[in-house]
Design a protein around this motif. Structure first.
Motif, PDB file in Angstrom:
ATOM      1  N   ASP A  70     -19.068 -12.224   1.302  1.00  0.00           N
ATOM      2  CA  ASP A  70     -20.130 -12.848   2.092  1.00  0.00           C
ATOM      3  C   ASP A  70     -19.590 -13.968   2.973  1.00  0.00           C
ATOM      4  O   ASP A  70     -20.231 -14.379   3.934  1.00  0.00           O
ATOM      5  CB  ASP A  70     -21.229 -13.390   1.171  1.00  0.00           C
ATOM      6  N   LEU A  71     -18.388 -14.445   2.640  1.00  0.00           N
ATOM      7  CA  LEU A  71     -17.748 -15.478   3.456  1.00  0.00           C
ATOM      8  C   LEU A  71     -16.735 -14.888   4.435  1.00  0.00           C
ATOM      9  O   LEU A  71     -16.560 -15.407   5.542  1.00  0.00           O
ATOM     10  CB  LEU A  71     -17.055 -16.513   2.566  1.00  0.00           C
ATOM     11  N   CYS A  72     -16.045 -13.845   3.993  1.00  0.00           N
ATOM     12  CA  CYS A  72     -15.009 -13.208   4.816  1.00  0.00           C
ATOM     13  C   CYS A  72     -15.213 -11.699   4.744  1.00  0.00           C
ATOM     14  O   CYS A  72     -15.072 -11.106   3.666  1.00  0.00           O
ATOM     15  CB  CYS A  72     -13.618 -13.578   4.313  1.00  0.00           C
ATOM     16  N   ALA A  73     -15.526 -11.108   5.848  1.00  0.00           N
ATOM     17  CA  ALA A  73     -15.863  -9.686   5.856  1.00  0.00           C
ATOM     18  C   ALA A  73     -14.673  -8.790   5.549  1.00  0.00           C
ATOM     19  O   ALA A  73     -14.827  -7.661   5.100  1.00  0.00           O
ATOM     20  CB  ALA A  73     -16.454  -9.313   7.213  1.00  0.00           C
ATOM     21  N   GLY A  74     -13.475  -9.274   5.782  1.00  0.00           N
ATOM     22  CA  GLY A  74     -12.291  -8.457   5.572  1.00  0.00           C
ATOM     23  C   GLY A  74     -11.612  -8.162   6.903  1.00  0.00           C
ATOM     24  O   GLY A  74     -12.120  -8.542   7.958  1.00  0.00           O
ATOM     25  N   PRO A  75     -10.440  -7.529   6.884  1.00  0.00           N
ATOM     26  CA  PRO A  75      -9.790  -6.976   5.705  1.00  0.00           C
ATOM     27  C   PRO A  75      -9.304  -8.055   4.734  1.00  0.00           C
ATOM     28  O   PRO A  75      -9.253  -9.227   5.066  1.00  0.00           O
ATOM     29  CB  PRO A  75      -8.599  -6.207   6.295  1.00  0.00           C
ATOM     30  N   TYR A  76      -8.948  -7.584   3.560  1.00  0.00           N
ATOM     31  CA  TYR A  76      -8.509  -8.467   2.488  1.00  0.00           C
ATOM     32  C   TYR A  76      -7.269  -9.260   2.913  1.00  0.00           C
ATOM     33  O   TYR A  76      -6.308  -8.689   3.420  1.00  0.00           O
ATOM     34  CB  TYR A  76      -8.198  -7.626   1.260  1.00  0.00           C
ATOM     35  N   ILE A  77      -7.297 -10.555   2.682  1.00  0.00           N
ATOM     36  CA  ILE A  77      -6.178 -11.440   3.022  1.00  0.00           C
ATOM     37  C   ILE A  77      -5.763 -12.191   1.748  1.00  0.00           C
ATOM     38  O   ILE A  77      -6.614 -12.570   0.942  1.00  0.00           O
ATOM     39  CB  ILE A  77      -6.583 -12.459   4.111  1.00  0.00           C
ATOM     40  N   SER A  78      -4.475 -12.397   1.565  1.00  0.00           N
ATOM     41  CA  SER A  78      -3.995 -13.095   0.384  1.00  0.00           C
ATOM     42  C   SER A  78      -4.615 -14.485   0.274  1.00  0.00           C
ATOM     43  O   SER A  78      -4.902 -15.136   1.290  1.00  0.00           O
ATOM     44  CB  SER A  78      -2.466 -13.229   0.429  1.00  0.00           C
ATOM     45  N   ARG A  79      -4.788 -14.946  -0.952  1.00  0.00           N
ATOM     46  CA  ARG A  79      -5.407 -16.249  -1.168  1.00  0.00           C
ATOM     47  C   ARG A  79      -4.604 -17.370  -0.525  1.00  0.00           C
ATOM     48  O   ARG A  79      -5.167 -18.337  -0.003  1.00  0.00           O
ATOM     49  CB  ARG A  79      -5.561 -16.505  -2.671  1.00  0.00           C
ATOM     50  N   SER A  80      -3.291 -17.238  -0.556  1.00  0.00           N
ATOM     51  CA  SER A  80      -2.457 -18.279   0.043  1.00  0.00           C
ATOM     52  C   SER A  80      -2.657 -18.368   1.550  1.00  0.00           C
ATOM     53  O   SER A  80      -2.446 -19.422   2.152  1.00  0.00           O
ATOM     54  CB  SER A  80      -0.980 -18.012  -0.266  1.00  0.00           C
ATOM     55  N   ASN A 327      -6.418  -3.575  -6.126  1.00  0.00           N
ATOM     56  CA  ASN A 327      -6.182  -4.608  -5.124  1.00  0.00           C
ATOM     57  C   ASN A 327      -5.373  -4.064  -3.950  1.00  0.00           C
ATOM     58  O   ASN A 327      -4.502  -3.197  -4.130  1.00  0.00           O
ATOM     59  CB  ASN A 327      -5.416  -5.771  -5.755  1.00  0.00           C
ATOM     60  N   PRO A 328      -5.630  -4.531  -2.723  1.00  0.00           N
ATOM     61  CA  PRO A 328      -4.788  -4.128  -1.592  1.00  0.00           C
ATOM     62  C   PRO A 328      -3.335  -4.553  -1.820  1.00  0.00           C
ATOM     63  O   PRO A 328      -3.070  -5.625  -2.378  1.00  0.00           O
ATOM     64  CB  PRO A 328      -5.408  -4.882  -0.404  1.00  0.00           C
ATOM     65  N   VAL A 329      -2.416  -3.708  -1.401  1.00  0.00           N
ATOM     66  CA  VAL A 329      -0.993  -4.002  -1.576  1.00  0.00           C
ATOM     67  C   VAL A 329      -0.351  -4.209  -0.209  1.00  0.00           C
ATOM     68  O   VAL A 329      -0.874  -3.787   0.820  1.00  0.00           O
ATOM     69  CB  VAL A 329      -0.278  -2.875  -2.339  1.00  0.00           C
ATOM     70  N   ALA A 330       0.799  -4.859  -0.211  1.00  0.00           N
ATOM     71  CA  ALA A 330       1.508  -5.140   1.039  1.00  0.00           C
ATOM     72  C   ALA A 330       2.072  -3.856   1.642  1.00  0.00           C
ATOM     73  O   ALA A 330       2.429  -2.913   0.930  1.00  0.00           O
ATOM     74  CB  ALA A 330       2.632  -6.137   0.780  1.00  0.00           C
ATOM     75  N   ASP A 331       2.157  -3.824   2.968  1.00  0.00           N
ATOM     76  CA  ASP A 331       2.659  -2.660   3.696  1.00  0.00           C
ATOM     77  C   ASP A 331       4.162  -2.806   3.884  1.00  0.00           C
ATOM     78  O   ASP A 331       4.641  -3.388   4.861  1.00  0.00           O
ATOM     79  CB  ASP A 331       1.948  -2.561   5.045  1.00  0.00           C
ATOM     80  N   TYR A 341      -0.833   4.496  -0.930  1.00  0.00           N
ATOM     81  CA  TYR A 341      -1.078   5.409  -2.038  1.00  0.00           C
ATOM     82  C   TYR A 341      -0.937   4.739  -3.405  1.00  0.00           C
ATOM     83  O   TYR A 341      -1.271   5.329  -4.421  1.00  0.00           O
ATOM     84  CB  TYR A 341      -0.124   6.603  -1.953  1.00  0.00           C
ATOM     85  N   GLN A 342      -0.433   3.523  -3.418  1.00  0.00           N
ATOM     86  CA  GLN A 342      -0.285   2.833  -4.694  1.00  0.00           C
ATOM     87  C   GLN A 342      -1.621   2.391  -5.276  1.00  0.00           C
ATOM     88  O   GLN A 342      -1.734   2.175  -6.480  1.00  0.00           O
ATOM     89  CB  GLN A 342       0.610   1.593  -4.532  1.00  0.00           C
ATOM     90  N   SER A 343      -2.612   2.214  -4.422  1.00  0.00           N
ATOM     91  CA  SER A 343      -3.847   1.560  -4.833  1.00  0.00           C
ATOM     92  C   SER A 343      -5.073   2.332  -4.360  1.00  0.00           C
ATOM     93  O   SER A 343      -4.996   3.125  -3.417  1.00  0.00           O
ATOM     94  CB  SER A 343      -3.881   0.135  -4.269  1.00  0.00           C
ATOM     95  N   PHE A 344      -6.189   2.080  -5.021  1.00  0.00           N
ATOM     96  CA  PHE A 344      -7.463   2.640  -4.586  1.00  0.00           C
ATOM     97  C   PHE A 344      -8.136   1.770  -3.528  1.00  0.00           C
ATOM     98  O   PHE A 344      -9.229   2.104  -3.062  1.00  0.00           O
ATOM     99  CB  PHE A 344      -8.401   2.801  -5.779  1.00  0.00           C
ATOM    100  N   ALA A 345      -7.518   0.663  -3.171  1.00  0.00           N
ATOM    101  CA  ALA A 345      -8.102  -0.215  -2.164  1.00  0.00           C
ATOM    102  C   ALA A 345      -8.253   0.535  -0.841  1.00  0.00           C
ATOM    103  O   ALA A 345      -7.439   1.397  -0.504  1.00  0.00           O
ATOM    104  CB  ALA A 345      -7.223  -1.446  -1.959  1.00  0.00           C
ATOM    105  N   PRO A 346      -9.288   0.211  -0.073  1.00  0.00           N
ATOM    106  CA  PRO A 346      -9.543   0.953   1.165  1.00  0.00           C
ATOM    107  C   PRO A 346      -8.578   0.652   2.291  1.00  0.00           C
ATOM    108  O   PRO A 346      -8.519   1.378   3.278  1.00  0.00           O
ATOM    109  CB  PRO A 346     -10.967   0.528   1.539  1.00  0.00           C
ATOM    110  N   HIS A 347      -7.823  -0.442   2.178  1.00  0.00           N
ATOM    111  CA  HIS A 347      -6.833  -0.748   3.212  1.00  0.00           C
ATOM    112  C   HIS A 347      -5.718  -1.604   2.617  1.00  0.00           C
ATOM    113  O   HIS A 347      -5.787  -2.036   1.466  1.00  0.00           O
ATOM    114  CB  HIS A 347      -7.474  -1.462   4.406  1.00  0.00           C
ATOM    115  N   LEU A 348      -4.686  -1.813   3.411  1.00  0.00           N
ATOM    116  CA  LEU A 348      -3.548  -2.605   2.971  1.00  0.00           C
ATOM    117  C   LEU A 348      -3.833  -4.098   3.075  1.00  0.00           C
ATOM    118  O   LEU A 348      -4.762  -4.529   3.763  1.00  0.00           O
ATOM    119  CB  LEU A 348      -2.315  -2.256   3.817  1.00  0.00           C
ATOM    120  N   LYS A 349      -3.020  -4.867   2.387  1.00  0.00           N
ATOM    121  CA  LYS A 349      -3.144  -6.317   2.444  1.00  0.00           C
ATOM    122  C   LYS A 349      -2.544  -6.827   3.750  1.00  0.00           C
ATOM    123  O   LYS A 349      -1.566  -6.286   4.259  1.00  0.00           O
ATOM    124  CB  LYS A 349      -2.417  -6.946   1.253  1.00  0.00           C
TER     125      LYS A 349
END
Length: 451
Positions: A70-80, A327-331, A341-349
């Motif tokens: 609700d704060l960040c629509a995405g894509p997923y970004i690392s917490r750092s 969780n999204p993984v790094a490309d 293919y490592q993850s079920f996440a819809p996109h990469l980190k």
């Protein structure tokens, strides 16, 4: 002749989609002490006729952070890189209310197999820093007590990067002290159920010196694992194991895999077997989304685990898990985006919302429907549980994509109804008819809905 009619309909359908495996399923097999991990059909020959595996509750990793869609629509970004997009996972009552809803998507019981009953909780080490001075962290006590109300076991997790497990050992000591002291003051409801370890340092050491069964650093790792368990003072130890651990060379073709044998504790055996001898429960990080790959990468460890005395596929406690990344993984390979293919996440980190990445991760073949959603995850879980009877599935992790609303396919799980009088709650909003969420008399942290 092995008769595929004994296989569950869901598994038979899966085999039909993988023609090479399905053809093997109809072949005649001899008795095999340990089936080939490259073909699920051999596994069925080893076990004999297999009926539908009873689905059991899952385990989940709680890394202490939650993506706020609700704060960040995405894509997923690392917490750092985007701390403003995250909440803590379970510090406040509101956060815990969200957590429990995610762990029991259908509390009415019509989909009991989707319930989580074991949680590996990170961010424990710092919160127990002053436990030897007599301090008891309120958020940890509340989280564990509320988990126990809902039938969820809580293990204190340490993600270690030290070869000697120094910090993990210290965390075990802190958890033991916490259980003795805080459990003594506030009751058994606030006690940890066990300790959990995920020491990724091993993967940096398994590609060289394979001919040395007394490799100093590898034996140091095993000794550190043993010390982590001993420091917990009798609490069970859960260990997360990478599927490549214990191999000097791991390749897709079984015949090209080189096992790492080590001499330790009076025996010479594969390194992963030494690890499993120490642990009371394990999960195998399979790092792929296809069920055939998940079975392939977990089967050798599965066979060893269930061959041990006292371990049964009928165990109701859950001791062997297959872990799927959510969780999204790094490309790491931008040309092929293979890491999708490592993850079920819809996109990469990504590191920022403008970075060019695939909007959605594809699938590498047509073995299974390309479904990178919560429903797709559950369908794969069902298949793997059929292929590996007695195993359970684990989710890595809550709040990365799981139950965040990051995409339509990953909704925020919510209760089917509000809690009734006497049922567990974290906040007033959990209760129906505007009832209040009250502390149970005679307890410190148990809460239920009032009249």
């Amino acid at each position: 002749m092995f008769d595929c009619r004994f296989v569950s309909p869901r598994t038979a359908t899966y085999f039909q989609q993988v023609q090479s495996t399905f053809s093997k399923c109809q072949s005649t097999f001899s008795t095999m002490p340990r089936p080939s991990p490259t073909a699920a059909a051999f596994f069925f020959a080893f076990l004999g006729p297999v009926m539908v595996a009873a689905q059991r509750p899952y385990a989940i990793y709680n890394q202490g952070k939650y993506w706020r869609s609700d704060l960040c629509a995405g894509p997923y970004i690392s917490r750092s890189d985007a701390p403003q997009c995250y909440d803590e996972a379970n510090t406040t009552p509101e956060q815990r209310s969200r957590l429990w809803a995610a762990l029991d998507p259908d509390p009415l019981g019509t989909a009991a197999s989707r319930k989580v009953d074991t949680m590996f909780m990170h961010k424990v080490y710092g919160r127990l820093e002053n436990v030897f001075a007599g301090e008891c962290d309120p958020s940890i006590m509340a989280t564990i007590a509320e988990a126990h109300q809902r039938g969820v076991r809580v293990y204190g997790l340490y993600d270690d990067g030290e070869i000697d497990f120094e910090a993990a050992i210290q965390q075990s000591r802190r958890i033991k002290r916490y259980n003795d002291h805080c459990g003594g003051r506030f009751g058994a409801a606030v006690k940890f159920d066990g300790v959990a370890s995920n020491n990724e340092k091993w993967k940096d050491l398994n590609t060289e010196d394979c001919d040395d069964p007394n490799h100093v650093e590898k034996l140091q790792w095993l000794a550190g694992l043993q010390a982590t368990k001993e420091a917990a003072g009798g609490l069970p130890l859960h260990l997360s194991i990478g599927y490549r651990w214990g191999y000097c060379n791991w390749r897709s073709a079984e015949e090209n895999r080189v096992i790492n044998y080590l001499e330790w504790n009076g025996s010479r055996k594969p390194a992963y077997e030494h690890m499993m001898d120490v642990a009371d429960s394990v999960d195998i990080q399979v790092a792929w989304y296809k069920p055939s790959s998940q079975v392939d990468r977990a089967l050798v460890q599965y066979n060893y685990w269930f061959a041990q005395d006292g371990v049964s596929v009928d165990d109701d406690q859950g001791t062997f898990y297959v872990t799927a990344y959510v969780n999204p993984v790094a490309d790491e390979d931008p040309e092929s985006h293979r890491d999708c293919y490592q993850s079920f996440a819809p996109h990469l980190k990504t590191t920022d919302s403008t970075t060019v990445i695939p909007e959605e991760c594809g699938c590498d073949d047509s073995e299974i429907p390309c479904d990178r959603t919560q429903i797709g995850l559950w369908n794969v879980f069902d298949t793997v549980e059929d292929l590996l009877p007695g195993s359970r599935m684990a989710i890595h992790y809550y709040g990365g994509v799981y139950s965040t609303g990051l995409t339509d396919g990953w909704p925020v799980n919510k209760p089917e109804r509000k809690a009734r009088t006497g049922e567990p709650c974290s906040i007033d909003a959990d209760c129906r008819y505007y009832a209040s969420c009250d502390v149970v008399p005679g307890t410190y942290f148990d809460r239920v809905c009032g009249e």
